[in-house]
Design a protein around this motif. Structure first.
Motif, PDB file in Angstrom:
ATOM      1  N   THR A 170       8.878   8.940   4.075  1.00  0.00           N
ATOM      2  CA  THR A 170      10.244   8.734   3.596  1.00  0.00           C
ATOM      3  C   THR A 170      10.294   7.946   2.297  1.00  0.00           C
ATOM      4  O   THR A 170       9.620   6.925   2.153  1.00  0.00           O
ATOM      5  N   ILE A 171      11.107   8.443   1.363  1.00  0.00           N
ATOM      6  CA  ILE A 171      11.349   7.739   0.101  1.00  0.00           C
ATOM      7  C   ILE A 171      12.863   7.583  -0.057  1.00  0.00           C
ATOM      8  O   ILE A 171      13.603   8.565   0.055  1.00  0.00           O
ATOM      9  N   ALA A 172      13.323   6.374  -0.296  1.00  0.00           N
ATOM     10  CA  ALA A 172      14.750   6.156  -0.542  1.00  0.00           C
ATOM     11  C   ALA A 172      15.143   6.879  -1.830  1.00  0.00           C
ATOM     12  O   ALA A 172      14.342   6.987  -2.765  1.00  0.00           O
ATOM     13  N   TYR A 173      16.374   7.377  -1.876  1.00  0.00           N
ATOM     14  CA  TYR A 173      16.833   8.147  -3.042  1.00  0.00           C
ATOM     15  C   TYR A 173      16.626   7.385  -4.352  1.00  0.00           C
ATOM     16  O   TYR A 173      16.061   7.926  -5.314  1.00  0.00           O
ATOM     17  N   ASP A 174      17.044   6.134  -4.409  1.00  0.00           N
ATOM     18  CA  ASP A 174      16.930   5.345  -5.643  1.00  0.00           C
ATOM     19  C   ASP A 174      15.477   5.178  -6.064  1.00  0.00           C
ATOM     20  O   ASP A 174      15.163   5.191  -7.264  1.00  0.00           O
ATOM     21  N   ASP A 175      14.595   5.015  -5.078  1.00  0.00           N
ATOM     22  CA  ASP A 175      13.167   4.875  -5.394  1.00  0.00           C
ATOM     23  C   ASP A 175      12.592   6.186  -5.932  1.00  0.00           C
ATOM     24  O   ASP A 175      11.764   6.179  -6.857  1.00  0.00           O
ATOM     25  N   TYR A 176      13.016   7.311  -5.364  1.00  0.00           N
ATOM     26  CA  TYR A 176      12.546   8.621  -5.825  1.00  0.00           C
ATOM     27  C   TYR A 176      12.925   8.823  -7.291  1.00  0.00           C
ATOM     28  O   TYR A 176      12.116   9.287  -8.109  1.00  0.00           O
ATOM     29  N   ILE A 177      14.165   8.454  -7.631  1.00  0.00           N
ATOM     30  CA  ILE A 177      14.655   8.617  -9.000  1.00  0.00           C
ATOM     31  C   ILE A 177      13.953   7.668  -9.956  1.00  0.00           C
ATOM     32  O   ILE A 177      13.442   8.077 -11.011  1.00  0.00           O
ATOM     33  N   SER A 178      13.888   6.381  -9.593  1.00  0.00           N
ATOM     34  CA  SER A 178      13.311   5.373 -10.502  1.00  0.00           C
ATOM     35  C   SER A 178      11.809   5.544 -10.702  1.00  0.00           C
ATOM     36  O   SER A 178      11.268   5.199 -11.758  1.00  0.00           O
ATOM     37  N   CYS A 179      11.143   6.112  -9.677  1.00  0.00           N
ATOM     38  CA  CYS A 179       9.685   6.308  -9.782  1.00  0.00           C
ATOM     39  C   CYS A 179       9.311   7.688 -10.328  1.00  0.00           C
ATOM     40  O   CYS A 179       8.127   8.011 -10.454  1.00  0.00           O
ATOM     41  N   GLY A 180      10.306   8.506 -10.615  1.00  0.00           N
ATOM     42  CA  GLY A 180      10.047   9.818 -11.198  1.00  0.00           C
ATOM     43  C   GLY A 180       9.480  10.837 -10.231  1.00  0.00           C
ATOM     44  O   GLY A 180       8.759  11.756 -10.632  1.00  0.00           O
ATOM     45  N   GLY A 181       9.775  10.671  -8.932  1.00  0.00           N
ATOM     46  CA  GLY A 181       9.347  11.676  -7.967  1.00  0.00           C
ATOM     47  C   GLY A 181       8.394  11.149  -6.919  1.00  0.00           C
ATOM     48  O   GLY A 181       8.130   9.938  -6.820  1.00  0.00           O
ATOM     49  N   GLU A 182       7.862  12.076  -6.123  1.00  0.00           N
ATOM     50  CA  GLU A 182       7.029  11.720  -4.971  1.00  0.00           C
ATOM     51  C   GLU A 182       5.748  10.991  -5.350  1.00  0.00           C
ATOM     52  O   GLU A 182       5.412   9.960  -4.763  1.00  0.00           O
TER      53      GLU A 182
ATOM     54  N   ALA B 290       6.481   7.488  -6.572  1.00  0.00           N
ATOM     55  CA  ALA B 290       6.922   6.636  -5.472  1.00  0.00           C
ATOM     56  C   ALA B 290       5.741   6.226  -4.596  1.00  0.00           C
ATOM     57  O   ALA B 290       5.652   5.080  -4.143  1.00  0.00           O
ATOM     58  N   LYS B 291       4.833   7.166  -4.378  1.00  0.00           N
ATOM     59  CA  LYS B 291       3.650   6.871  -3.568  1.00  0.00           C
ATOM     60  C   LYS B 291       2.774   5.835  -4.273  1.00  0.00           C
ATOM     61  O   LYS B 291       2.313   4.865  -3.650  1.00  0.00           O
ATOM     62  N   ASP B 292       2.570   6.008  -5.579  1.00  0.00           N
ATOM     63  CA  ASP B 292       1.754   5.066  -6.359  1.00  0.00           C
ATOM     64  C   ASP B 292       2.367   3.669  -6.386  1.00  0.00           C
ATOM     65  O   ASP B 292       1.659   2.661  -6.430  1.00  0.00           O
ATOM     66  N   ALA B 293       3.698   3.632  -6.355  1.00  0.00           N
ATOM     67  CA  ALA B 293       4.397   2.340  -6.413  1.00  0.00           C
ATOM     68  C   ALA B 293       4.570   1.718  -5.024  1.00  0.00           C
ATOM     69  O   ALA B 293       5.169   0.641  -4.888  1.00  0.00           O
ATOM     70  N   GLY B 294       4.048   2.379  -4.004  1.00  0.00           N
ATOM     71  CA  GLY B 294       4.158   1.861  -2.642  1.00  0.00           C
ATOM     72  C   GLY B 294       5.548   2.004  -2.053  1.00  0.00           C
ATOM     73  O   GLY B 294       5.927   1.260  -1.134  1.00  0.00           O
ATOM     74  N   LYS B 295       6.303   2.955  -2.582  1.00  0.00           N
ATOM     75  CA  LYS B 295       7.687   3.142  -2.113  1.00  0.00           C
ATOM     76  C   LYS B 295       7.823   4.249  -1.068  1.00  0.00           C
ATOM     77  O   LYS B 295       8.908   4.479  -0.550  1.00  0.00           O
ATOM     78  N   MET B 296       6.722   4.956  -0.785  1.00  0.00           N
ATOM     79  CA  MET B 296       6.772   5.958   0.287  1.00  0.00           C
ATOM     80  C   MET B 296       6.425   5.263   1.601  1.00  0.00           C
ATOM     81  O   MET B 296       5.378   4.636   1.721  1.00  0.00           O
ATOM     82  N   ARG B 297       7.309   5.369   2.587  1.00  0.00           N
ATOM     83  CA  ARG B 297       7.137   4.685   3.865  1.00  0.00           C
ATOM     84  C   ARG B 297       6.758   5.677   4.968  1.00  0.00           C
ATOM     85  O   ARG B 297       7.219   6.813   4.965  1.00  0.00           O
ATOM     86  N   GLN B 298       5.947   5.224   5.896  1.00  0.00           N
ATOM     87  CA  GLN B 298       5.624   6.017   7.086  1.00  0.00           C
ATOM     88  C   GLN B 298       6.569   5.552   8.198  1.00  0.00           C
ATOM     89  O   GLN B 298       6.464   4.417   8.662  1.00  0.00           O
ATOM     90  N   GLU B 299       7.496   6.403   8.597  1.00  0.00           N
ATOM     91  CA  GLU B 299       8.489   6.019   9.610  1.00  0.00           C
ATOM     92  C   GLU B 299       8.249   6.782  10.911  1.00  0.00           C
ATOM     93  O   GLU B 299       7.901   7.963  10.909  1.00  0.00           O
ATOM     94  N   GLY B 300       8.455   6.081  12.031  1.00  0.00           N
ATOM     95  CA  GLY B 300       8.235   6.664  13.352  1.00  0.00           C
ATOM     96  C   GLY B 300       9.513   7.128  14.032  1.00  0.00           C
ATOM     97  O   GLY B 300      10.561   7.277  13.399  1.00  0.00           O
ATOM     98  N   ARG B 301       9.418   7.303  15.347  1.00  0.00           N
ATOM     99  CA  ARG B 301      10.512   7.873  16.140  1.00  0.00           C
ATOM    100  C   ARG B 301      11.793   7.040  16.125  1.00  0.00           C
ATOM    101  O   ARG B 301      12.882   7.571  16.288  1.00  0.00           O
ATOM    102  N   ASP B 302      11.655   5.730  15.958  1.00  0.00           N
ATOM    103  CA  ASP B 302      12.827   4.857  16.055  1.00  0.00           C
ATOM    104  C   ASP B 302      13.541   4.653  14.723  1.00  0.00           C
ATOM    105  O   ASP B 302      14.526   3.921  14.663  1.00  0.00           O
TER     106      ASP B 302
END
Length: 366
Positions: free
Chosen positions: A324-336, A339-351
């Motif tokens: 998961t990437i928050a919308y603002d992070d996706y935009i500010s980091c220029g994409g997936e 965002a991954k390089d900046a540590g903004k991609m999160r691994q989210e579980g069932r909850d």
């Protein structure tokens, strides 16, 4: 997942003009606002969302697939509809099938357009329709009481709970208050929904004003806004006449120029569609890639597996995690990748509770 907004109103308030403009606008803007006829009086319209355009541009997507709402044009209600006047029973049945009500009220004077009540008074018109819906709800609840009483006397616990719910709703309605004002506990919600009360549905008032008042409304629309605020309902100002004219223009440039001459930034229809989406307590998440950027609709508060299930039931059954990437992070980091390089991609579980605008990639195993 179909979410329906029923467009209601008295005859000659501009209800069908609004629906026809929705239809024509959507058909004319097939790339971004597709429309398809499901039945003669049902239109599916895309929800305008500027975020999707920005995401698609960054992702280099070949196409965009927006999320959609269904609008149902319900023929004009009149006084006595709850007793069958003006084919009332048929129209009330149509309202019962929708998730939310778009209530169009006439807030303009025009000697050429007759009013069934003899004069323009939007608050009175709104109250007439609300009264008819409350009367229909009372009749519906009263019919349930006798057969339910036998089960209550027999000690059936579920029936006791249902009877208490009915009695509370009936008291509220008899006092002139719509069922949506009723406080319902979490464990009562399902049973309350099963009562299918017309006045339990959320309402958005659409004030149809003259062209000169399209930007800021007029005295009549202000009265409706005040009434809506007291009820906890929403209100939007539009000019159905302007919307009809805009829908007939061919290019986006022409539409923009026409709106600017009237001091408008966007169509009233765009506001109605977004307000209808909000009224249903819905949010949007996105999936992005080279092939497409797609918007998906889920109820607010939905968990990650539920969101995955909207895409495909197998995704929910075999859910492992959501990247998961928050919308603002996706935009500010220029994409997936950014965002991954900046540590903004999160691994989210069932909850994980999905947040409006989240860009998601689901990992699953079937």
């Amino acid at each position: 997942m179909g979410f329906k907004c029923g467009i209601v109103g008295m005859p000659n308030v501009g209800k069908s003009t609004l629906f026809n403009a929705l239809t024509a606008t959507a058909a004319a803007e097939a790339a971004n606002f597709p429309f398809c006829t499901i039945e003669p009086n049902v239109g599916r319209v895309s929800v305008p969302d500027q975020r999707q355009d920005k995401l698609a541009k960054i992702a280099g997507s070949a196409k965009e697939v927006p999320t959609q709402l269904e609008f149902v044009d319900i023929a004009g209600l009149v006084k006595g509809a709850s007793k069958g006047e003006g084919l009332g029973n048929q129209f009330l049945a149509n309202i019962r099938e929708v998730d939310a009500i778009i209530h169009v009220v006439r807030c303009f004077e025009d000697g050429n357009v007759t009013h069934v009540e003899g004069g323009v008074d939007p608050v009175r018109d709104a109250e007439i329709i609300e009264t008819e819906l409350m009367l229909a709800d009372m009749e519906s609840l009263e019919k349930r009481i006798q057969p339910l009483s036998k089960k209550v006397r027999g000690g059936d616990k579920a029936s006791v709970g249902e009877m208490q719910l009915i009695e509370r709703a009936l008291k509220l309605l008899q006092d002139g208050t719509p069922a949506r004002a009723m406080t319902v506990d979490e464990d009562e919600e399902k049973q309350f929904r099963m009562l299918q009360l017309l006045t339990s549905k959320p309402v958005l008032y659409v004030c149809n004003v003259e062209e000169s008042a399209a930007a800021d409304g007029n005295e009549l629309s202000k009265k409706i806004a005040e009434m809506a605020a007291k009820e906890g309902a929403g209100s939007v100002v539009i000019s159905a006449k302007i919307e009809e004219e805009v829908s007939q223009l061919d290019s986006e440039e022409d539409k923009k120029e026409f709106l600017e001459t009237l001091g408008l930034e966007e169509t009233g229809l765009a506001r109605v569609i977004r307000a209808g989406y909000s009224l249903l307590n819905l949010i949007t998440f996105f999936t992005c890639g080279p092939k497409e950027t797609r918007a998906w609709t889920i109820p607010k508060g939905a968990k990650a597996p539920q969101a995955a299930g909207v895409i495909h039931t197998d995704f929910e059954k075999g859910f492992i995690k959501a990247e998961t990437i928050a919308y603002d992070d996706y935009i500010s980091c220029g994409g997936e990748v950014g965002a991954k390089d900046a540590g903004k991609m999160r691994q989210e579980g069932r909850d994980y509770t999905v947040i409006d605008g989240d860009v998601m990639l689901f990992r699953f195993n079937v």
